[in-house]
Design a protein around this motif. Structure first.
Motif, PDB file in Angstrom:
ATOM      1  N   TYR A   1      10.328  -7.629   3.912  1.00 47.52           N
ATOM      2  CA  TYR A   1       8.986  -7.375   3.060  1.00 47.52           C
ATOM      3  C   TYR A   1       9.284  -6.658   1.872  1.00 47.52           C
ATOM      4  CZ  TYR A   1       6.631  -9.652   6.665  1.00 47.52           C
ATOM      5  OH  TYR A   1       6.004 -10.622   7.690  1.00 47.52           O
ATOM      6  N   LEU A   2       8.655  -6.802   0.915  1.00 48.17           N
ATOM      7  CA  LEU A   2       8.688  -6.012  -0.439  1.00 48.17           C
ATOM      8  C   LEU A   2       7.280  -5.474  -0.558  1.00 48.17           C
ATOM      9  CD1 LEU A   2      10.845  -8.358  -2.663  1.00 48.17           C
ATOM     10  CD2 LEU A   2      11.688  -6.750  -1.037  1.00 48.17           C
ATOM     11  N   LEU A   3       6.976  -4.417  -0.238  1.00 48.63           N
ATOM     12  CA  LEU A   3       5.744  -3.821  -0.320  1.00 48.63           C
ATOM     13  C   LEU A   3       5.463  -2.947  -1.659  1.00 48.63           C
ATOM     14  CD1 LEU A   3       4.961  -2.866   3.299  1.00 48.63           C
ATOM     15  CD2 LEU A   3       4.791  -5.192   2.029  1.00 48.63           C
ATOM     16  N   ASP A   4       4.802  -3.511  -2.754  1.00 46.53           N
ATOM     17  CA  ASP A   4       4.473  -2.747  -3.951  1.00 46.53           C
ATOM     18  C   ASP A   4       3.273  -1.780  -3.637  1.00 46.53           C
ATOM     19  OD1 ASP A   4       4.378  -1.949  -6.542  1.00 46.53           O
ATOM     20  OD2 ASP A   4       4.396  -3.777  -7.326  1.00 46.53           O
ATOM     21  N   ASP A   5       3.475  -0.650  -3.252  1.00 49.65           N
ATOM     22  CA  ASP A   5       2.414   0.359  -3.165  1.00 49.65           C
ATOM     23  C   ASP A   5       1.202  -0.115  -2.497  1.00 49.65           C
ATOM     24  OD1 ASP A   5       1.561   2.721  -3.002  1.00 49.65           O
ATOM     25  OD2 ASP A   5       1.359   2.847  -5.224  1.00 49.65           O
ATOM     26  N   PRO A   6       1.117  -0.683  -1.373  1.00 49.41           N
ATOM     27  CA  PRO A   6      -0.186  -1.356  -0.678  1.00 49.41           C
ATOM     28  C   PRO A   6      -1.171  -0.081  -0.428  1.00 49.41           C
ATOM     29  CG  PRO A   6       1.319  -1.633   0.704  1.00 49.41           C
ATOM     30  CD  PRO A   6       2.191  -0.826  -0.452  1.00 49.41           C
ATOM     31  N   LEU A   7      -0.589   0.934  -0.128  1.00 53.76           N
ATOM     32  CA  LEU A   7      -1.301   2.101   0.432  1.00 53.76           C
ATOM     33  C   LEU A   7      -2.180   2.917  -0.572  1.00 53.76           C
ATOM     34  CD1 LEU A   7       1.523   3.397   2.801  1.00 53.76           C
ATOM     35  CD2 LEU A   7      -0.119   1.757   3.391  1.00 53.76           C
TER      36      LEU A   7
END
Length: 1231
Positions: free
Chosen positions: A462-468
């Motif tokens: 999983y590559l999460l590009d700043d979802p928060l």
């Protein structure tokens, strides 16, 4: 994504018998349905298997791929034309045989006509053999007529189908390519350009196939006709042919000029539509900045350039149509002048055989042949544009085989928690339709849908590009713990984030700066080495990115910065600009309304509005008179010829007794009148076509301006309810029709209509009895037309409404290209596109076949008319002379193609008037309050910046839910207020109320002036906003900062320097005058945010509103923005909507909203003392250390403000501020 079609009706054409195919009987059931009720999408027949988008596209794609390969081997440029020819030549060649038969029959007709007229010239009542022969010839003549009627339509239907197949295949290929474009290629093309390829360029294929065969049939027919004429009137036929041949190059010159103008126009149109696209996308920002006028000027200047080109090309077209109208007259005139001057005697049979032969060849040579050349040249331009697009770089397609060990890892039930509350807020739960590009969701919800979508994919990495960052603290913590740490705990996860509080959970940390790795290690290692995350990146750097470090997959390249930072962040600025948080409940209803299809006939009112928009009524009267004059001159010229022939033959008979000495007629008299009539016809014909174009193009210009003005003044709600595609469609397709096709069709209709009237009048003048059968024919025609239009209108509307989804799908695919790719959903989207295309093809197929059904029946009516004239004149032979019969019969024969063309054009005009109607519908949309009102606030207002909310209720639409309820609050002058609350609490709605994006109930005062009493521009110009999603517009940096040129260069540079963008701009080739890429995509989000800050600094307003701009920005930029705001706006009232509490903990007061009500409003420290307060709970959710730090800061600020003497020493304060996570870092954490 619902499937486009639930159940399909099988296509009756598949098992129709021959008779049914020839007469299109298989369509009858459809017409019955259309007669009873309005047609809906379910009534359409499914596409024939060979016409399916997937099948056609893949077939042509195969030939194209082969062509590209072959070209690479030969090291030459591949030719798309070759691929097309290879794909379609066989089926198209067969149609050529049809053309040959049809044109052959047309040439034979005049010969039989001559034989019939001959009978009248040598009329002998006693000769029954001659009479029988004449009947024979008349029968053959009418048989030819009937045969032509049937053959022509079968041929036409098949050619148009060929065009449709080519177009559909092309669209499939263009879309397939769009999904595969590489970064570099995306920079070379724009969304507008791709949409243009799909809307305008491919439409050329529909037309080119119709005329293509005439490229060889035209010259062939000309040769055959010349031979026949030679036999009939000898050498003088060459004079007529010479005129024809002179007209040809003239017309092709006009054609050449026309296509060069066309490509210039296209460039202007592209630019105008691209700008329109930006205006509609960024309308919220434009309204909040009160920049409408600047954009209105921009569009107006583009439109002026475009319209001047359109007018020139329209005049050329007018000349072309006029030359077509008068060509036959000039040809016949020249032929017979030469014929008579050579000493020959005019006879009726010769005159009318020649007239009819010329008529046959004239259509082909002056209309179809040039049209073929024009269409072919247009298609070549389009093919070239499409080819250039198809040859752009693609991303490499990597297919990886993943092993599966059969364990399911993701348990999605842990994950629903963060959405379930929201899903209850949404009316239809998980079946809620979210608008175009998620218009109805708030920023935080988009982020969560995005994350849910990723988790649902059940991938291994999983590559999460700043979802928060787009969500508030509580949700952010929930997502991190429940989703990222629990649900994904067995997966490799790389998280890019600015939020330092989550570092503890990471098993590995990378710190990046300027695209390079600064340090890596675990959290404990960092702590031991005493690294302070914040200080690592104190240098001024700019939005950094995950760098390609060995062992971590390269996420993306930096070139296309827009997508790199935002792909996960809700793609481009959404329609819900500036009000992303806090909108679920209210705007779900405002989701998408169905595109309205107006019912029934087009009223007289639409025509009146259309004409009066273009010119004064006096000019319209002149136009009317000109048209009548042109037609009268047209008929008189032919009538004079027949009169002349009759006089001549009467002389021959009287002299006949004494050794046939032909008495001479007074040549100069007959020729003089004849010449005069010819000149009149030519002049009137030309004058009338130019005037028609002048009036209609003008009205297109007027209506466009009115529509644009009305769009700019429409309330924001209108843009939330109508997807971009629908509004753009009005500006591209409908205005395109009004600029281009409608004036042409209108003129064509007027010309043919008057000619039909002329034909009937001439026939009735010759044989008054003809009026008797005309009455029932007329009634049948009127009933048939009404019956046809009931269905046809619906089919046409279905065609328009099924076309929209094709474009919407394309443009939303382009907007979300990165997301589609990261989920490997290309296949699914291609299938969806094909499904949309097939739906459109169903409508298009019906559109083609229904019009053929009608045309066959119309031509049958004409054939009956020809039969009546032919046999009627034989029965009444005693009372008629040859000239009259010749005139009536040759006119009746021209009726064949012309009558149905006239009716088709009348239906076309009516269909295109739908475009006018749709434009007029948008010229009076509901308006917002006026921009300036009688009551102007003083220039210096607001001096203090006091804002009072007095019992404010707010809804986005009259029928929508109330989003702010009984809100009463006072913001003192120069006070800094933080606004917090969960997603959907109404934070952004508060701003919308302040800016009057929709009219609030209750009162909002700013410095003793009631906001609802002044003009919108007066209000909006006095408040600055830094929106959540920063928007830049195409144009220069200068225009983006200062669209009205109100500031000096020095001020602009100072502002840029304040926000530390000066260097970046100075590095650009044209400094501040560099043209930005579409939507400013050559700047990163952080930079765009800084531009928005620079705008606010320039405006020097007393009130500043910040809509958590910091959500998408790294702490470094964030800190810069916060610092600038504290410095620059110290004397201003600042309202900040925040998700991160640390940005507002030092505010003077904090407003806590919950589901539209104001729950708490006090100083932060005071609120924190109350353990029951919502604010206290929000702070506690951040975790112990963070909460303690925030409380400490609040305390410092509180004491410093209220009890300065008790305040601690400065150093302490500084330390605590460093204790907050306010450092710029971007890191990837592998969990």
């Amino acid at each position: 994504m619902q499937p486009v079609h639930s159940e399909v009706k099988p296509n009756p054409l598949q098992d129709a018998n021959l008779c049914s195919r020839v007469f299109f009987w298989w369509l009858n059931p459809l017409f019955k349905i259309g007669h009873k009720r309005r047609l809906e999408e379910d009534d359409m027949y499914s596409v024939l298997p060979e016409d399916r988008s997937k099948h056609l596209g893949e077939e042509l794609q195969g030939y194209w791929d082969k062509e590209v390969l072959a070209a690479e081997n030969k090291a030459q440029a591949p030719s798309l034309t070759k691929a097309i020819i290879k794909c379609y030549w066989k089926s198209y060649l067969v149609l050529g045989i049809f053309t040959l038969i049809e044109e052959g029959t047309k040439v034979m007709q005049p010969i039989f006509l001559g034989k019939v007229i001959n009978y009248f010239e040598n009329y002998d009542p006693t000769d029954s053999v001659a009479l029988h022969t004449a009947y024979g010839y008349a029968s053959v003549l009418t048989a030819c007529t009937l045969f032509l009627a049937i053959l022509h339509h079968l041929y036409f239907y098949h050619v148009q189908c060929a065009g449709m197949r080519l177009r559909v295949a092309m669209c499939h290929m263009i879309y397939r390519k769009a999904l595969r474009l590489s970064n570099m290629a995306m920079g070379k093309t724009t969304t507008g350009q791709i949409v243009n390829l799909l809307s305008n360029d491919v439409n050329k294929f529909d037309q080119v196939t119709i005329f293509l065969h005439f490229l060889w049939a035209g010259p062939l027919q000309a040769v055959a006709v010349t031979a026949l004429l030679w036999m009939e009137i000898g050498v003088s036929c060459l004079a007529g042919m010479a005129v024809l041949l002179i007209l040809l190059p003239l017309q092709s010159c006009i054609g050449k000029l026309f296509s060069s103008l066309r490509s210039k126009t296209a460039a202007f149109t592209d630019a105008r539509i691209r700008t329109m696209n930006e205006v509609i996308t960024g309308i919220r920002i434009i309204k909040m900045y009160a920049w409408e006028k600047s954009f209105a000027e921009l569009i107006a200047s583009l439109r002026r350039k475009e319209i001047s080109k359109i007018l020139s090309s329209s005049y050329l077209r007018g000349m072309n149509l006029a030359s077509f109208f008068v060509a036959s007259k000039i040809i016949v005139f020249v032929t017979f002048t030469v014929y008579v001057l050579l000493g020959n005697v005019i006879t009726a049979s010769r005159v009318f055989v020649a007239v009819t032969l010329y008529g046959a060849v004239r259509l082909t040579v002056t209309l179809f042949f040039p049209a073929a050349i024009e269409r072919v040249s247009e298609s070549i331009v389009s093919i070239r544009r499409i080819k250039d697009f198809l040859l752009l770089d693609e991303i490499s397609q990597r297919s990886t085989q993943l092993t599966s060990d059969g364990k399911t890892i993701v348990h999605v039930q842990d994950f629903t928690a963060s959405w379930d509350k929201d899903l209850q807020l949404l009316e239809d739960g998980d079946l809620t339709v979210i608008g175009d590009r998620g218009a109805t969701l708030s920023g935080g919800q988009k982020a969560r849908v995005n994350l849910a979508r990723a988790v649902y994919q059940d991938a291994d990495i999983y590559l999460l590009d700043d979802p928060l960052s787009a969500v508030d603290a509580e949700v952010s913590r929930h997502l991190f713990q429940q989703c990222i740490c629990q649900t994904l705990h067995e997966k490799i996860t790389i998280l890019v984030t600015h939020q330092l509080q989550y570092l503890k959970a990471a098993s590995h940390i990378l710190i990046l700066k300027d695209g390079e790795m600064v340090q890596k290690g675990t959290y404990t290692e960092f702590l031991k080495s005493g690294v302070d995350f914040g200080s690592l990146l104190k240098k001024e750097n700019e939005e950094a990115e995950p760098s390609p470090v060995p062992g971590t997959p390269t996420l993306r390249n930096r070139t296309f910065s827009e997508s790199s930072v935002w792909s996960q962040q809700s793609s481009r600025p959404s329609l819900k600009e500036g009000a992303p948080e806090g909108q679920e409940p209210e705007t779900t209803q405002a989701a998408l309304t169905e595109e309205s299809r107006s019912e029934g006939k087009i009223g007289f009112k639409a025509y009146r509005n259309y004409f009066t928009a273009g010119a004064h009524w006096f000019i319209i009267v002149v136009l009317f008179v000109l048209n009548m004059a042109a037609q009268v001159a047209y008929v008189l010229q032919d009538w004079w010829l027949s009169y002349w022939a009759n006089k001549q033959s009467a002389l021959n008979v009287t002299v006949g007794g004494r050794g046939n000495v032909t008495a001479e007629l007074d040549l100069t008299w007959y020729l003089g009148i004849y010449s005069g009539l010819t000149v009149a016809t030519v002049l009137f014909g030309i004058a009338r076509s130019l005037l028609v174009f002048y009036v209609l193009v003008n009205s297109s210009q007027t209506l466009h301006n009115k529509m644009f003005e009305s769009i700019l003044k429409a309330p924001v709600l209108f843009f939330d309810r109508n997807p971009i595609g629908r509004i753009l469609n009005r500006f591209s397709k409908d205005i395109g029709h009004m600029d281009d096709l409608l004036p042409l069709t209108f003129l064509d209709f007027i010309q043919t209509f008057l000619q039909v009237v002329g034909v009937v009048a001439v026939a009735a003048a010759v044989i008054p009895w003809i009026l008797i059968p005309l009455v029932p024919l007329g009634i049948v025609f009127i009933v048939l037309r009404r019956y046809f239009l009931e269905t046809s209108r619906d089919v046409k509307r279905l065609e328009s409404t099924t076309r929209s989804p094709v474009f919407s799908h394309l443009s939303s695919s382009l907007q979300g290209l990165w997301t589609i790719r990261s989920y490997r959903a290309e296949e699914r989207f291609q299938e969806l596109f094909d499904a949309h295309q097939d739906l459109h093809s169903e409508a298009w197929f019906l559109f083609l076949t229904t019009s053929r059904w009608f045309a066959v029946r119309l031509d049958a009516i004409c054939a009956i008319f020809v039969i009546v004239v032919a046999f009627g004149s034989l029965i009444l032979a005693k009372t008629l002379d040859a000239g009259q019969v010749g005139l009536a019969l040759s006119y009746a024969l021209t009726l064949m193609g012309m009558f149905q063309w006239c009716v088709r054009q009348s239906a076309e005009v009516e269909n295109m008037m739908i475009s006018v109607e749709r434009v007029i519908e948008y010229t009076d949309l509901e308006k917002e309050a006026p921009w300036e009102s009688q009551k102007r606030p003083p220039d210096a207002w607001p001096q203090e910046g006091v804002i009072i909310f007095d019992n404010v209720n707010f809804t986005y639409s009259l029928d929508g839910p109330v989003v702010l309820k009984h809100l009463t609050a006072l913001v003192k002058a120069r006070e800094k207020v933080g606004i917090v609350g969960r997603t959907g609490a109404g934070k952004s709605s508060l701003i919308s109320a302040l800016f009057r994006l929709s009219e609030p109930e209750g009162k909002i005062w700013i410095d003793k002036i009631l906001t609802t009493e002044i003009g919108l521009h007066d209000l909006r110009k006095k408040m600055s906003i830094i929106p959540q999603e920063p928007v830049l517009f195409t144009g220069t940096m200068r225009k983006n900062l200062d669209p009205f040129n109100e500031h000096t260069d020095e001020e602009l540079w100072n502002a840029l320097k304040e926000v530390q963008l000066k260097e970046a701009i100075e590095d650009l080739p044209g400094k501040m005058d560099t043209e930005l890429a579409e939507s400013g995509s050559n700047f990163s989000v952080g930079q765009r945010q800084l531009v928005c800050l620079a705008r606010a600094i320039l405006k020097k307003n007393r009130i500043l509103i910040i809509d958590e701009a910091t959500a998408n920005v790294d702490p470094r930029t964030d800190e810069l923005i916060q610092k600038k705001i504290r410095e620059k706006f110290e004397q201003c009232t600042v309202l900040t909507i925040a998700h991160r509490l640390n940005t507002i903990i030092d505010s003077d007061r904090i407003m806590v909203l919950d589901s539209g009500r104001l729950k708490e409003y006090d100083e932060p420290y005071v609120l924190l003392q109350n353990k029951e307060s919502l604010f206290y709970k929000m702070v506690q959710q951040l975790g112990k250390a963070e909460a303690a730090a925030l409380t400490e800061t609040a305390k410092q600020v509180f004491f410093k403000r209220n009890y300065p003497e008790v305040a601690h020493t400065d150093s302490v304060v500084l330390n605590t501020s460093n204790g907050q996570p306010s450092a710029l870092t971007i890191f990837e954490t592998a969990l």
